[in-house]
Design a protein around this motif. Structure first.
Motif, mmCIF file in Angstrom:
data_model
loop_
_atom_site.group_PDB
_atom_site.id
_atom_site.type_symbol
_atom_site.label_atom_id
_atom_site.label_comp_id
_atom_site.label_asym_id
_atom_site.label_seq_id
_atom_site.Cartn_x
_atom_site.Cartn_y
_atom_site.Cartn_z
ATOM 1 N N VAL A 1 22.382 -5.559 14.504
ATOM 2 C CA VAL A 1 20.966 -5.417 14.178
ATOM 3 C C VAL A 1 20.804 -5.507 12.666
ATOM 4 N N LEU A 2 19.985 -6.452 12.216
ATOM 5 C CA LEU A 2 19.788 -6.673 10.793
ATOM 6 C C LEU A 2 18.427 -6.152 10.340
ATOM 7 N N SER A 3 18.447 -5.386 9.282
ATOM 8 C CA SER A 3 17.212 -4.966 8.621
ATOM 9 C C SER A 3 16.950 -5.962 7.496
ATOM 10 N N ILE A 4 15.800 -6.642 7.569
ATOM 11 C CA ILE A 4 15.459 -7.648 6.556
ATOM 12 C C ILE A 4 14.084 -7.315 5.986
ATOM 13 N N THR A 5 14.052 -7.029 4.694
ATOM 14 C CA THR A 5 12.805 -6.690 4.010
ATOM 15 C C THR A 5 12.504 -7.744 2.949
ATOM 16 N N VAL A 6 11.267 -8.228 2.952
ATOM 17 C CA VAL A 6 10.850 -9.274 2.019
ATOM 18 C C VAL A 6 9.760 -8.741 1.102
ATOM 19 N N THR A 7 9.905 -8.998 -0.188
ATOM 20 C CA THR A 7 8.865 -8.662 -1.159
ATOM 21 C C THR A 7 8.631 -9.867 -2.060
ATOM 22 N N SER A 8 7.479 -9.886 -2.714
ATOM 23 C CA SER A 8 7.160 -10.967 -3.644
ATOM 24 C C SER A 8 6.037 -10.515 -4.559
ATOM 25 N N LEU A 9 5.538 -11.440 -5.395
ATOM 26 C CA LEU A 9 4.439 -11.111 -6.292
ATOM 27 C C LEU A 9 3.131 -10.915 -5.526
ATOM 28 N N ASN A 10 3.120 -11.381 -4.279
ATOM 29 C CA ASN A 10 1.933 -11.222 -3.433
ATOM 30 C C ASN A 10 2.298 -10.352 -2.226
ATOM 31 N N PRO A 11 2.051 -9.033 -2.282
ATOM 32 C CA PRO A 11 2.420 -8.132 -1.188
ATOM 33 C C PRO A 11 1.807 -8.521 0.152
ATOM 34 N N GLU A 12 0.583 -9.004 0.145
ATOM 35 C CA GLU A 12 -0.078 -9.373 1.399
ATOM 36 C C GLU A 12 0.618 -10.560 2.052
ATOM 37 N N ALA A 13 1.022 -11.514 1.255
ATOM 38 C CA ALA A 13 1.738 -12.669 1.798
ATOM 39 C C ALA A 13 3.125 -12.269 2.289
ATOM 40 N N SER A 14 3.759 -11.322 1.594
ATOM 41 C CA SER A 14 5.100 -10.871 1.988
ATOM 42 C C SER A 14 5.077 -10.126 3.311
ATOM 43 N N ALA A 15 3.974 -9.432 3.582
ATOM 44 C CA ALA A 15 3.875 -8.601 4.789
ATOM 45 C C ALA A 15 4.064 -9.412 6.068
ATOM 46 N N VAL A 16 3.750 -10.694 6.018
ATOM 47 C CA VAL A 16 3.893 -11.553 7.193
ATOM 48 C C VAL A 16 5.350 -11.632 7.637
ATOM 49 N N PHE A 17 6.272 -11.493 6.689
ATOM 50 C CA PHE A 17 7.696 -11.665 6.978
ATOM 51 C C PHE A 17 8.415 -10.349 7.259
ATOM 52 N N ASN A 18 7.685 -9.242 7.314
ATOM 53 C CA ASN A 18 8.297 -7.937 7.542
ATOM 54 C C ASN A 18 7.906 -7.367 8.892
ATOM 55 N N LEU A 19 8.874 -6.790 9.567
ATOM 56 C CA LEU A 19 8.589 -6.098 10.823
ATOM 57 C C LEU A 19 7.797 -4.833 10.532
ATOM 58 N N PRO A 20 6.823 -4.484 11.372
ATOM 59 C CA PRO A 20 6.054 -3.251 11.145
ATOM 60 C C PRO A 20 6.934 -2.008 11.090
ATOM 61 N N GLU A 21 8.053 -2.012 11.845
ATOM 62 C CA GLU A 21 8.924 -0.832 11.909
ATOM 63 C C GLU A 21 9.870 -0.740 10.724
ATOM 64 N N SER A 22 9.944 -1.793 9.903
ATOM 65 C CA SER A 22 10.966 -1.813 8.855
ATOM 66 C C SER A 22 10.829 -0.662 7.881
ATOM 67 N N GLN A 23 9.622 -0.140 7.712
ATOM 68 C CA GLN A 23 9.433 0.978 6.796
ATOM 69 C C GLN A 23 10.014 2.271 7.346
ATOM 70 N N ALA A 24 10.322 2.284 8.646
ATOM 71 C CA ALA A 24 10.860 3.499 9.257
ATOM 72 C C ALA A 24 12.363 3.620 9.076
ATOM 73 N N LEU A 25 13.003 2.572 8.584
ATOM 74 C CA LEU A 25 14.443 2.624 8.388
ATOM 75 C C LEU A 25 14.807 3.601 7.288
ATOM 76 N N GLU A 48 8.381 -16.168 -6.179
ATOM 77 C CA GLU A 48 9.449 -15.249 -6.572
ATOM 78 C C GLU A 48 9.771 -14.231 -5.472
ATOM 79 N N PRO A 49 10.201 -14.717 -4.319
ATOM 80 C CA PRO A 49 10.541 -13.799 -3.220
ATOM 81 C C PRO A 49 11.815 -13.004 -3.503
ATOM 82 N N SER A 50 11.876 -11.806 -2.965
ATOM 83 C CA SER A 50 13.058 -10.958 -3.032
ATOM 84 C C SER A 50 13.384 -10.508 -1.616
ATOM 85 N N VAL A 51 14.653 -10.595 -1.248
ATOM 86 C CA VAL A 51 15.059 -10.292 0.133
ATOM 87 C C VAL A 51 16.162 -9.241 0.130
#
Length: 258
Positions: A49-73, A132-135
């Motif tokens: 099971v892989l936890s993958i979190t994506v961030t960028s200069l645009n938080p709203e655009a980055s949210a599309v690539f994140n699982l809703p549960e990822s913040q619970a890790l 400028e994505p960060s993974v």
């Protein structure tokens, strides 16, 4: 009589201090050095099971690539997470074909790759969608078991994907005085086969062993020594005698009172 019984227990279950000292065998110098095993880099396997979190200069655009549960890790809690290692960990489950289904990017092959390699691959693909994505990629399925003569046997979740045998024993609060330092068993499963390796912690050369760094799902078992068997045997011998003695005293007291 009770004093003699206690003394007998102590004499029969004593452990030589020489057998308790770790890393004692090596060059006879005040300061010496020893090469350690090459650092182990775990790779992703089917079922991980892989936890993958994506961030960028645009938080709203980055949210599309994140699982809703990822913040619970659980984040940033060192080697041993406080959560139950067997509890559900939200993330991307590696399919039987060795891939994960990632938003916008579709199927990504991940088996046989390290978290760093997967991180770089996804980051490169996201440049077409984000500025400028960060993974951050972590395998949340890295667990080890420490059993036997340790003070806190348990199943441990390894957050940073790196753990040595010594760190694992430290998480288990060290060996008890009854643990065989010279014969620690490590059970490892690779390519559908289980291997059984014996490690002598009394020798310094174990630092160069391929089992110095533990792999996912490794089992560390510390065998009990003869002193443990003697102590257990003495307990079964002494307890009935003590109970009988106490019973006799109680009977005698009751007769005197009458």
């Amino acid at each position: 009589m009770s004093s003699l019984l206690v003394l007998a227990c102590l004499l029969s279950s004593c452990v030589s201090s020489k057998n308790l000292a770790l890393f004692q065998e090596g060059p006879n110098t005040t300061i010496d050095s020893l090469s350690i095993a090459k650092q182990y880099t775990p790779t992703v396997q089917i079922g991980d099971v892989l936890s993958i979190t994506v961030t960028s200069l645009n938080p709203e655009a980055s949210a599309v690539f994140n699982l809703p549960e990822s913040q619970a890790l659980i984040q940033g809690q060192g080697l041993n997470a406080s959560a139950n290692p067997l509890a559900y960990q939200p993330g991307y489950v590696v399919n039987k074909d060795g891939s994960i289904d990632f938003p916008m990017l579709g199927k990504i092959p991940v088996t046989g790759k390290s978290s760093t390699e997967i991180n770089a691959f996804i980051k490169d693909k996201l440049k077409a969608y984000l500025k400028e994505p960060s993974v951050n990629v972590r395998n949340v399925n890295f667990r080890i078991s420490v059993l036997g003569e340790v003070n806190h046997p348990s199943l441990f979740l390894i957050n940073n994907e790196q753990v040595t045998l010594l760190q694992a024993l430290s998480m288990a609060n060290d060996l008890t005085i009854y643990g065989k330092r010279e014969n620690v068993l490590i059970i490892r499963e690779e390519n559908g086969k289980k291997t059984f390796a014996r490690i002598n912690l009394n020798r310094r050369d174990f630092f160069s062993s391929p089992y110095y760094y533990l792999h996912p799902n490794d089992v560390v078992y510390v065998e009990p020594n003869q002193a443990r068997a003697a102590a257990t045997d003495n307990t079964y011998r002494v307890v009935p005698i003590v109970i009988s003695a106490v019973s006799a005293v109680l009977v005698l007291v009751s007769v005197i009172i009458r």
